[in-house]
Design a protein around this motif. Structure first.
Motif: not given
Length: 196
Positions: A34-37, A25-26, A39-40, A120, A29-30
Motif C-alpha cells: 500500500g506504499d503509494t510513494s 500501478g495496482a 510505488a510511484a 517492484d 501498490v499491492q
C-alpha cells in the motif's frame, strides 16, 4: 512530479506517463503493502527504463510496455522484447532476477518460484541489468544531444503545454519554460544538420 519531468527524462507527455503508470500501478501498490510513494518511485524507474531500452535497442516502445504489463501479471513471454539476452520464459526471468542479485546472494529463484517475486523487484532487477550494460539514462541524454531525441522532447513539452491550457491549476509559466528550453535544445541540435 515524475510525470511533469517525463518530457525530458522519457520523451513522453505527462498524460502518456500517467497512463502507463496506472496500467501497472495496482500491482506495485499491492506488492509494496500500500506504499503509494514507493510505488510511484518504481513506476518512474520502470517508465524511464522502458524509454532507455527503446532508445538504445530500437525496440518499439509499445512492445516494451506490453512486456512490463505482462511482468505485472507474472507473464514473462515478452521478456525477449527487451533484448537483454534473456528469452521469454519464466526460467529466463528467474535467471535475470538471479543475475541482478536484487534478492541478495542467498536467495535464488527458478521457473516455479519466480512468480512469487514482487513486481517492484522485477523492475529493480531489469534496472540493474540495464545499468550494467550502459543503458540507464540514455533516453534523457538522447533528448539533450540528438535531433530525434530533442524533437521528441519538444513534442512532449508541447503536448504538456496544450494540456495545461485547459487546466486552471496548471503552472503555465513552467510548462512554457519547458517548451521553450526543449525547442531551444532541438534547434541547437538541428543547426549543424541544416548547415551540413
Amino acid at each position: 512530479e515524475y510525470a511533469n519531468n517525463a518530457f525530458a527524462n522519457a520523451q513522453i507527455s505527462a498524460n502518456d506517463y500517467l497512463d502507463q503508470a496506472v496500467k501497472f500501478g495496482a500491482a506495485l501498490v499491492q506488492g509494496l503493502g500500500g506504499d503509494t510513494s514507493k510505488a510511484a518511485h518504481y513506476a518512474n524507474m520502470a517508465i524511464e527504463d522502458m524509454a532507455d531500452n527503446a532508445n538504445k535497442m530500437g525496440t518499439s516502445i509499445t512492445s516494451i510496455q506490453n512486456a512490463y504489463q505482462g511482468f505485472a501479471k507474472n507473464t514473462y513471454t515478452m521478456l525477449d522484447n527487451l533484448r537483454l539476452g534473456y528469452g521469454g520464459t519464466a526460467a529466463e526471468m528467474a535467471r535475470l532476477v538471479n543475475d541482478s542479485k536484487v534478492l541478495g546472494d542467498e536467495i535464488k529463484v527458478d521457473a516455479k518460484t519466480v512468480s512469487a517475486v514482487p513486481f517492484d523487484k522485477i523492475i529493480q532487477a531489469i534496472h540493474i541489468i540495464q545499468t550494467e550494460i550502459g543503458m540507464t539514462g540514455t533516453s534523457a541524454q538522447e533528448a539533450m544531444t540528438t535531433v530525434q531525441g530533442s524533437l521528441n522532447m519538444t513534442k512532449a513539452a508541447f503536448t504538456n503545454f496544450v494540456t495545461g491550457l485547459a487546466d486552471p491549476k496548471a503552472d503555465l509559466s513552467k510548462l512554457l519554460t519547458n517548451l521553450i528550453e526543449s525547442a531551444t535544445t532541438a534547434l541547437t541540435n538541428l543547426v549543424p544538420v541544416i548547415q551540413r
